[in-house]
Every structure is written in C-alpha cells, then in structure tokens.
Design a protein around this motif. Structure first.
Motif, PDB file in Angstrom:
ATOM      1  N   THR A   6       0.833  -1.195   0.000  1.00 43.20           N
ATOM      2  CA  THR A   6       0.000   0.000   0.000  1.00 43.20           C
ATOM      3  C   THR A   6       0.875   1.255   0.000  1.00 43.20           C
ATOM      4  N   ALA A   7       0.276   2.351  -0.423  1.00 45.21           N
ATOM      5  CA  ALA A   7       0.916   3.662  -0.316  1.00 45.21           C
ATOM      6  C   ALA A   7       0.486   4.269   1.013  1.00 45.21           C
ATOM      7  N   SER A   8       1.178   5.308   1.445  1.00 47.69           N
ATOM      8  CA  SER A   8       0.761   6.022   2.650  1.00 47.69           C
ATOM      9  C   SER A   8       0.732   7.521   2.354  1.00 47.69           C
ATOM     10  N   VAL A   9      -0.091   8.242   3.146  1.00 45.54           N
ATOM     11  CA  VAL A   9      -0.318   9.663   2.903  1.00 45.54           C
ATOM     12  C   VAL A   9      -0.212  10.430   4.214  1.00 45.54           C
ATOM     13  N   SER A  10       0.409  11.606   4.145  1.00 43.39           N
ATOM     14  CA  SER A  10       0.404  12.545   5.261  1.00 43.39           C
ATOM     15  C   SER A  10       0.245  13.946   4.691  1.00 43.39           C
ATOM     16  N   THR A  11      -0.143  14.881   5.544  1.00 48.51           N
ATOM     17  CA  THR A  11      -0.326  16.257   5.095  1.00 48.51           C
ATOM     18  C   THR A  11      -0.137  17.213   6.254  1.00 48.51           C
ATOM     19  N   HIS A  12       0.073  18.448   5.932  1.00 50.08           N
ATOM     20  CA  HIS A  12       0.013  19.526   6.914  1.00 50.08           C
ATOM     21  C   HIS A  12      -0.394  20.800   6.184  1.00 50.08           C
ATOM     22  N   ILE A  13      -0.845  21.792   6.954  1.00 47.45           N
ATOM     23  CA  ILE A  13      -1.320  23.046   6.368  1.00 47.45           C
ATOM     24  C   ILE A  13      -0.596  24.212   7.015  1.00 47.45           C
ATOM     25  N   LEU A  14      -0.083  25.098   6.173  1.00 52.45           N
ATOM     26  CA  LEU A  14       0.502  26.347   6.633  1.00 52.45           C
ATOM     27  C   LEU A  14      -0.359  27.492   6.115  1.00 52.45           C
ATOM     28  N   ASP A  15      -0.830  28.339   7.027  1.00 50.34           N
ATOM     29  CA  ASP A  15      -1.580  29.536   6.650  1.00 50.34           C
ATOM     30  C   ASP A  15      -0.548  30.600   6.306  1.00 50.34           C
ATOM     31  N   THR A  16      -0.326  30.822   5.017  1.00 50.69           N
ATOM     32  CA  THR A  16       0.723  31.750   4.590  1.00 50.69           C
ATOM     33  C   THR A  16       0.350  33.206   4.837  1.00 50.69           C
ATOM     34  N   SER A  17      -0.921  33.489   5.122  1.00 51.04           N
ATOM     35  CA  SER A  17      -1.310  34.873   5.402  1.00 51.04           C
ATOM     36  C   SER A  17      -0.820  35.333   6.769  1.00 51.04           C
ATOM     37  N   ILE A  18      -0.544  34.384   7.661  1.00 48.49           N
ATOM     38  CA  ILE A  18      -0.048  34.732   8.995  1.00 48.49           C
ATOM     39  C   ILE A  18       1.265  34.031   9.319  1.00 48.49           C
ATOM     40  N   GLY A  19       1.722  33.185   8.400  1.00 48.68           N
ATOM     41  CA  GLY A  19       2.997  32.507   8.606  1.00 48.68           C
ATOM     42  C   GLY A  19       2.970  31.495   9.733  1.00 48.68           C
ATOM     43  N   ARG A  20       1.821  30.851   9.932  1.00 49.19           N
ATOM     44  CA  ARG A  20       1.668  29.888  11.027  1.00 49.19           C
ATOM     45  C   ARG A  20       0.890  28.658  10.542  1.00 49.19           C
ATOM     46  N   PRO A  21       1.035  27.560  11.277  1.00 54.88           N
ATOM     47  CA  PRO A  21       0.234  26.376  10.943  1.00 54.88           C
ATOM     48  C   PRO A  21      -1.256  26.662  11.100  1.00 54.88           C
ATOM     49  N   ALA A  22      -2.054  25.997  10.301  1.00 50.58           N
ATOM     50  CA  ALA A  22      -3.513  26.121  10.376  1.00 50.58           C
ATOM     51  C   ALA A  22      -4.044  25.000  11.262  1.00 50.58           C
ATOM     52  N   VAL A 101     -10.810  22.909  -0.216  1.00 54.68           N
ATOM     53  CA  VAL A 101      -9.738  22.621  -1.166  1.00 54.68           C
ATOM     54  C   VAL A 101      -9.699  21.105  -1.316  1.00 54.68           C
ATOM     55  N   VAL A 102      -9.840  20.645  -2.547  1.00 56.28           N
ATOM     56  CA  VAL A 102      -9.818  19.207  -2.813  1.00 56.28           C
ATOM     57  C   VAL A 102      -8.628  18.912  -3.721  1.00 56.28           C
ATOM     58  N   ILE A 103      -7.776  18.022  -3.256  1.00 58.14           N
ATOM     59  CA  ILE A 103      -6.572  17.654  -3.995  1.00 58.14           C
ATOM     60  C   ILE A 103      -6.652  16.168  -4.338  1.00 58.14           C
ATOM     61  N   THR A 104      -6.497  15.848  -5.602  1.00 59.08           N
ATOM     62  CA  THR A 104      -6.508  14.464  -6.066  1.00 59.08           C
ATOM     63  C   THR A 104      -5.155  14.151  -6.693  1.00 59.08           C
ATOM     64  N   PHE A 105      -4.596  12.999  -6.330  1.00 61.70           N
ATOM     65  CA  PHE A 105      -3.292  12.630  -6.865  1.00 61.70           C
ATOM     66  C   PHE A 105      -3.184  11.117  -6.997  1.00 61.70           C
ATOM     67  N   ALA A 106      -2.277  10.689  -7.865  1.00 63.40           N
ATOM     68  CA  ALA A 106      -2.042   9.265  -8.107  1.00 63.40           C
ATOM     69  C   ALA A 106      -0.978   8.755  -7.142  1.00 63.40           C
ATOM     70  N   VAL A 107      -1.119   7.495  -6.738  1.00 62.04           N
ATOM     71  CA  VAL A 107      -0.162   6.877  -5.822  1.00 62.04           C
ATOM     72  C   VAL A 107       0.266   5.512  -6.352  1.00 62.04           C
ATOM     73  N   LYS A 108       1.433   5.070  -5.876  1.00 62.80           N
ATOM     74  CA  LYS A 108       1.946   3.738  -6.188  1.00 62.80           C
ATOM     75  C   LYS A 108       2.219   3.020  -4.881  1.00 62.80           C
ATOM     76  N   ALA A 109       1.952   1.731  -4.856  1.00 61.71           N
ATOM     77  CA  ALA A 109       2.200   0.917  -3.662  1.00 61.71           C
ATOM     78  C   ALA A 109       3.652   1.053  -3.217  1.00 61.71           C
ATOM     79  N   GLY A 110       3.829   1.103  -1.901  1.00 62.03           N
ATOM     80  CA  GLY A 110       5.162   1.176  -1.341  1.00 62.03           C
ATOM     81  C   GLY A 110       5.733   2.577  -1.214  1.00 62.03           C
ATOM     82  N   GLU A 111       5.055   3.568  -1.759  1.00 62.88           N
ATOM     83  CA  GLU A 111       5.528   4.952  -1.715  1.00 62.88           C
ATOM     84  C   GLU A 111       4.802   5.724  -0.613  1.00 62.88           C
ATOM     85  N   HIS A 112       5.491   6.725  -0.050  1.00 66.99           N
ATOM     86  CA  HIS A 112       4.847   7.643   0.888  1.00 66.99           C
ATOM     87  C   HIS A 112       4.644   8.983   0.189  1.00 66.99           C
ATOM     88  N   TYR A 113       3.468   9.571   0.397  1.00 67.79           N
ATOM     89  CA  TYR A 113       3.111  10.838  -0.221  1.00 67.79           C
ATOM     90  C   TYR A 113       2.786  11.849   0.867  1.00 67.79           C
TER      91      TYR A 113
END
Length: 130
Positions: A6-22, A101-113
């Motif tokens: 399987t692939a794995s997914v992680s994310t984070h958000i930075l609010d660039t208007s204030i320069g801080r994490p959301a 905000v909706v983000i769609t992307f392709a993944v491959k087994a064994g990869e981390h995104y």
C-alpha cells in the motif's frame, strides 16, 4: 525501495497569510483503485497545533488515486471572528472565497506521499513533499 503493498499519505497546512500552521482544519481522505472506480471514503482527521494530521486512515491495498478534502471555510470564519486573520476579508461578499480545497493525486504501492497545503484566504498551492 519499500516492499509494502500500500501507499501512505500525510499532510500539513501552513496559513501563509499569517505565517503559522492552520490548526483545527478537518481533512477527509478518500481512495480508489483505478481511474474508473468509485471513491471509497476512508475517514479523516483534523490538523493539530502544528497544522499536521498525524492520524489519517491507512490506504487500502490496491489504491491508485487519493483525494484529500480540506474543509477550510470553518478555519477562516473562526480566524475572522477572532480578529486574528491578517489578510483582508473577501471584498465582494464577506464570504470565504475557497470554502474547501480538494486535492486528487495518483499513488503507487510502497511509496509515501506527503502533500502539504499552503493556504491563504485568496489562494492555495500544494506540492509533493518529503
């Protein structure tokens, strides 16, 4: 190279208007096996004080496409109500310009995104991080 099925997914958000994490943004994860398959809702999480989702659900075996749905409107509404938002409100209607905000992307087994979202009230960008 990883031998995971399987692939794995992680994310984070930075609010660039204030320069801080959301913090407190709901993130929902879906996956599908093939471009013609139906999306399978896998669940979600919310960003922590560092803007990270540390507990997104695992992807099912055979996933080839992933969709991250970031519910950013409640975040910006709260920021505006708290008067902590440095960027001006939408001049046209006072509403949040990008409610999600909706983000769609392709993944491959064994990869981390790792897919960070750089966010402000009037724009966003994403990229494949590490």
């Amino acid at each position: 190279m990883s031998t995971s099925t399987t692939a794995s997914v992680s994310t984070h958000i930075l609010d660039t208007s204030i320069g801080r994490p959301a913090e407190g943004v709901a993130v929902h994860l879906c996956a599908r096996a093939g471009s013609d398959a139906d999306w399978q809702a896998l669940g979600g999480s919310a960003t922590d004080a560092d803007g990270r989702c540390k507990d997104l659900p695992a992807l099912p075996e055979g996933a080839t496409h992933v969709r991250l749905d970031f519910a950013v409107e409640p975040y910006f509404v709260k920021k505006q109500a708290d008067a902590q938002q440095d960027a001006p409100a939408n001049r046209d209607s006072g509403a949040v310009f990008f409610p999600e905000v909706v983000i769609t992307f392709a993944v491959k087994a064994g990869e981390h995104y790792h897919v960070p979202l750089l966010l402000n009230p009037f724009g966003y960008s994403v990229y494949r991080g590490s």
